[in-house]
Design an enzyme around this catalytic site. Structure first.
Site, PDB file in Angstrom:
ATOM      1  N   CYS A  90       0.876  -1.182   0.000  1.00  0.00           N
ATOM      2  CA  CYS A  90       0.000   0.000   0.000  1.00  0.00           C
ATOM      3  C   CYS A  90       0.908   1.225   0.000  1.00  0.00           C
ATOM      4  O   CYS A  90       1.092   1.879   1.023  1.00  0.00           O
ATOM      5  CB  CYS A  90      -0.922  -0.012   1.202  1.00  0.00           C
ATOM      6  SG  CYS A  90      -1.934  -1.508   1.367  1.00  0.00           S
ATOM      7  N   GLY A 124       1.062   4.299  -1.533  1.00  0.00           N
ATOM      8  CA  GLY A 124       0.751   5.719  -1.611  1.00  0.00           C
ATOM      9  C   GLY A 124       0.814   6.410  -0.251  1.00  0.00           C
ATOM     10  O   GLY A 124       0.464   5.798   0.772  1.00  0.00           O
ATOM     11  N   PRO A 125       1.303   7.668  -0.223  1.00  0.00           N
ATOM     12  CA  PRO A 125       1.726   8.486  -1.353  1.00  0.00           C
ATOM     13  C   PRO A 125       3.193   8.331  -1.760  1.00  0.00           C
ATOM     14  O   PRO A 125       3.672   9.041  -2.629  1.00  0.00           O
ATOM     15  CB  PRO A 125       1.467   9.909  -0.858  1.00  0.00           C
ATOM     16  CG  PRO A 125       1.696   9.819   0.614  1.00  0.00           C
ATOM     17  CD  PRO A 125       1.210   8.455   1.033  1.00  0.00           C
ATOM     18  N   GLY A 138       6.153   7.926   0.539  1.00  0.00           N
ATOM     19  CA  GLY A 138       7.246   8.282   1.435  1.00  0.00           C
ATOM     20  C   GLY A 138       8.067   7.085   1.882  1.00  0.00           C
ATOM     21  O   GLY A 138       9.298   7.079   1.756  1.00  0.00           O
ATOM     22  N   LYS A 139       7.403   6.061   2.392  1.00  0.00           N
ATOM     23  CA  LYS A 139       8.136   4.864   2.826  1.00  0.00           C
ATOM     24  C   LYS A 139       8.708   4.127   1.626  1.00  0.00           C
ATOM     25  O   LYS A 139       9.799   3.542   1.700  1.00  0.00           O
ATOM     26  CB  LYS A 139       7.219   3.952   3.638  1.00  0.00           C
ATOM     27  CG  LYS A 139       6.730   4.546   4.947  1.00  0.00           C
ATOM     28  CD  LYS A 139       5.868   3.561   5.697  1.00  0.00           C
ATOM     29  CE  LYS A 139       5.208   4.202   6.910  1.00  0.00           C
ATOM     30  NZ  LYS A 139       4.164   5.204   6.517  1.00  0.00           N
ATOM     31  N   GLU A 162      -0.160   0.336  -5.425  1.00  0.00           N
ATOM     32  CA  GLU A 162      -1.113   1.299  -4.876  1.00  0.00           C
ATOM     33  C   GLU A 162      -2.457   1.119  -5.575  1.00  0.00           C
ATOM     34  O   GLU A 162      -2.526   0.983  -6.793  1.00  0.00           O
ATOM     35  CB  GLU A 162      -0.615   2.734  -5.053  1.00  0.00           C
ATOM     36  CG  GLU A 162      -1.602   3.816  -4.689  1.00  0.00           C
ATOM     37  CD  GLU A 162      -2.176   3.680  -3.283  1.00  0.00           C
ATOM     38  OE1 GLU A 162      -3.396   3.880  -3.114  1.00  0.00           O
ATOM     39  OE2 GLU A 162      -1.404   3.367  -2.346  1.00  0.00           O
ATOM     40  N   ASP A 213      -5.627  -3.713  -6.270  1.00  0.00           N
ATOM     41  CA  ASP A 213      -5.996  -4.086  -4.920  1.00  0.00           C
ATOM     42  C   ASP A 213      -4.974  -5.096  -4.396  1.00  0.00           C
ATOM     43  O   ASP A 213      -4.801  -6.172  -4.978  1.00  0.00           O
ATOM     44  CB  ASP A 213      -7.398  -4.699  -4.925  1.00  0.00           C
ATOM     45  CG  ASP A 213      -7.963  -4.910  -3.535  1.00  0.00           C
ATOM     46  OD1 ASP A 213      -7.173  -5.168  -2.603  1.00  0.00           O
ATOM     47  OD2 ASP A 213      -9.194  -4.842  -3.382  1.00  0.00           O
ATOM     48  N   ASP A 236       1.947  -1.356   5.059  1.00  0.00           N
ATOM     49  CA  ASP A 236       1.590  -0.142   5.792  1.00  0.00           C
ATOM     50  C   ASP A 236       0.082  -0.004   5.614  1.00  0.00           C
ATOM     51  O   ASP A 236      -0.394   0.650   4.692  1.00  0.00           O
ATOM     52  CB  ASP A 236       2.354   1.052   5.210  1.00  0.00           C
ATOM     53  CG  ASP A 236       2.067   2.345   5.945  1.00  0.00           C
ATOM     54  OD1 ASP A 236       1.535   2.287   7.069  1.00  0.00           O
ATOM     55  OD2 ASP A 236       2.363   3.423   5.389  1.00  0.00           O
ATOM     56  N   CYS A 286      -0.342   3.501  11.357  1.00  0.00           N
ATOM     57  CA  CYS A 286      -0.189   4.795  12.025  1.00  0.00           C
ATOM     58  C   CYS A 286      -1.344   4.938  13.014  1.00  0.00           C
ATOM     59  O   CYS A 286      -2.105   5.899  12.980  1.00  0.00           O
ATOM     60  CB  CYS A 286      -0.191   5.925  11.009  1.00  0.00           C
ATOM     61  SG  CYS A 286       0.272   7.504  11.741  1.00  0.00           S
TER      62      CYS A 286
END
Length: 530
Positions: free
Chosen positions: A339, A341-342, A344-345, A364, A390, A409, A462
């Site tokens: 997953c 997006g966006p 960073g990781k 994504e 998906d 994530d 998160c």
């Protein structure tokens, strides 16, 4: 209470819309259109042509008012004698902005009251200006501490904390449970306070790309002088670090201690109250590639502009590095960000993969977010591939492909990033937790299907909510304990971190903003046996 951002900047040219009107428009869009403040605010700031000073004022006014919305509604109800639902929505939002200026910002009382009345008139609520004036004067008659004593009278437990720190009661209870799982329940008030503090900009120096000069320049970054000739767009960007959603951090623009405070509703917007000093521990990076302490617009830092430094919370950095550095990378490994997006990781993983001779697939679901991932990974070569779809399809798509390292994530409530996503606390419900838990379970099962023997899976959220963290880990091991083993995640994260991340011992790692200044990221590492 919220910790406002400080700012300095020179006014250049006419201002089509003032900072308070920008804040009002964003607050209304958040209420009416389910807009996200972190995405809409930078656009509105640029459109209004605000200077850096006014942009920072609008940013604190917007974010602070949304964070403290629940608390201010209780105060407004007492000051007005009306329940919030019985006050016209636009008038209520005007008064929320006024309350934040009076109780949390260094705005002179008469200026805050007058400007709030004028804003009511400007947005078409002329009929209510007398009402707004009376309510603002009643609010101004007491200090924030005096209001706190009144609004918490007769309340106890989570209800008291929810009112004081402006969180829904169910969120307070969930955070209490998460801390209690670590025998740290006495830290709840500190955590709630951290949720209301404006986060400071944090950068990630991408391994193999960032140079010593990039890092030195970033750490020496200071606020532009008043005679800086940068255009209004740059000034607006200074109030918000990254409009793509990769970071969502207002830039820290710090005024000179001796800068005069302007007065009135039409003059220069006064700076917000000086934030409390940052503890020494919070001022030091916890990520080995993290940079803290920059001020000014991150986009003007050369390394950021070149893509070698990224605006990214250090909790996210540690989550990615816990996977990439959990064991030595072997040439030819295949990695998957399920997953992405966006992006960073994914960017940090791509940098790590490039150094180790691995390849990365960044998946994504949403096409627009996949575009952000492509932009984030544009500086990397052919060893990185972005795909759309998906992630639950993995292991059922007929390819037979497996991966040596997988980052999941997972979509979550975001309760660990309430300081940057101010509206999230008011939008999420306990029912959302249940729905997301189903999705997280399905994604975890997909990850297990394509995890190669000996491969490592990082489950990251998160959110500290136990149903999204420890509950998912226990359920995963119940379903797949025959093929998975849990790794000592806490030890791995400590080994990766630049300093003590202040996490509890065990097979999972939960970071906390009030301890180390990161988002409340949860990390759990697993290895496929056999």
């Amino acid at each position: 209470m919220s910790q406002p951002t400080n700012t300095r900047g020179a006014r250049r040219g006419p201002r089509p819309a003032n900072a308070r009107r920008v804040a009002f428009d964003v607050l209304r869009a958040v209420q009416v259109d389910d807009a996200y403040a972190n995405l809409l605010l930078p656009t509105r700031i640029r459109r209004a042509g605000l200077t850096a000073r006014d942009a920072a004022f609008a940013t604190e006014l917007t974010y602070g008012s949304i964070r403290m919305l629940g608390r201010y509604d209780v105060i407004i109800a007492l000051a007005s004698g009306r329940r919030p639902e019985n006050i016209e929505a636009d008038v209520l939002d005007v008064m929320r902005l006024g309350a934040h200026q009076l109780l949390a910002m260094r705005t002179p009382t008469h200026a805050a009251v007058d400007a709030t009345v004028e804003l009511a008139r400007e947005v078409g609520a002329r009929r209510a200006t007398g009402f707004v004036n009376a309510v603002m004067r009643k609010i101004a008659a007491r200090t924030d501490d005096e209001w706190d004593a009144q609004i918490t009278e007769g309340r106890g437990g989570d209800a008291l904390l929810a009112t004081r720190w402006s969180h829904p009661v169910w969120v307070v209870s969930a955070l209490r449970d998460a801390l209690a799982a670590e025998r740290s329940r006495d830290e709840l008030a500190a955590l709630l306070a951290a949720d209301n503090a404006a986060p400071r900009v944090q950068l990630a120096a991408l391994p193999g790309l960032a140079t010593d000069e990039d890092i030195a320049t970033a750490t020496a970054r200071t606020v532009p002088d008043e005679d800086d000739d940068a255009d209004a767009d740059d000034d607006a960007d200074a109030a918000f670090a990254d409009a793509t959603g990769a970071a969502d951090v207002p830039a820290a623009l710090v005024p000179a201690d001796d800068e005069p405070e302007a007065d009135g509703a039409t003059g220069t917007v006064p700076p917000v109250r000086t934030a409390d000093p940052v503890p020494a521990a919070d001022a030091l990076p916890v990520s080995p590639v993290g940079i803290r302490g920059i001020s000014g617009d991150p986009a003007r830092v050369p390394g950021v502009a070149a893509g070698r430094l990224r605006v990214q919370d250090e909790g996210s950095q540690l989550a990615a590095l816990a996977l990439s550095r959990s064991s030595a990378v072997r040439e030819g490994e295949r990695w998957l960000d399920m997953c992405a997006g966006p992006g960073g990781k994914a960017a940090l993983l791509a940098a790590e993969a490039q150094q180790g001779g691995a390849t990365l697939v960044a998946n994504e679901l949403v096409p627009a977010r996949a575009g952000l991932v492509r932009n984030a990974l544009g500086v990397f070569g052919d060893h990185v591939r972005v795909v759309e779809g998906d992630a639950r399809r993995y292991g059922r798509d007929g390819t037979g492909m497996t991966f040596d390292r997988i980052l999941l994530d997972a979509p979550c409530t975001g309760l660990g990033a309430l300081r940057r996503r101010p509206e999230a606390r008011w939008r999420k419900t306990p029912e959302d937790v249940q729905e997301l838990a189903v999705l997280q379970t399905e994604l975890l099962d997909a990850a297990v299907r394509v995890l190669a023997p000996g491969g490592t899976l990082a489950y990251v959220t998160c959110s500290p909510h136990l149903a999204e963290t420890r509950g998912q880990v226990d359920a995963l091991m119940g379903r797949h304990g025959g093929v998975l083993e849990q790794l000592d995640t806490a030890t791995i994260v400590r080994g990766v971190a630049a300093r003590d991340p202040e996490i509890a011992d065990g097979n999972t790692a939960q970071l906390w903003p009030h301890r180390v200044g990161t988002d409340a990221m949860f990390i759990a590492l697993f290895r496929r046996v056999g």
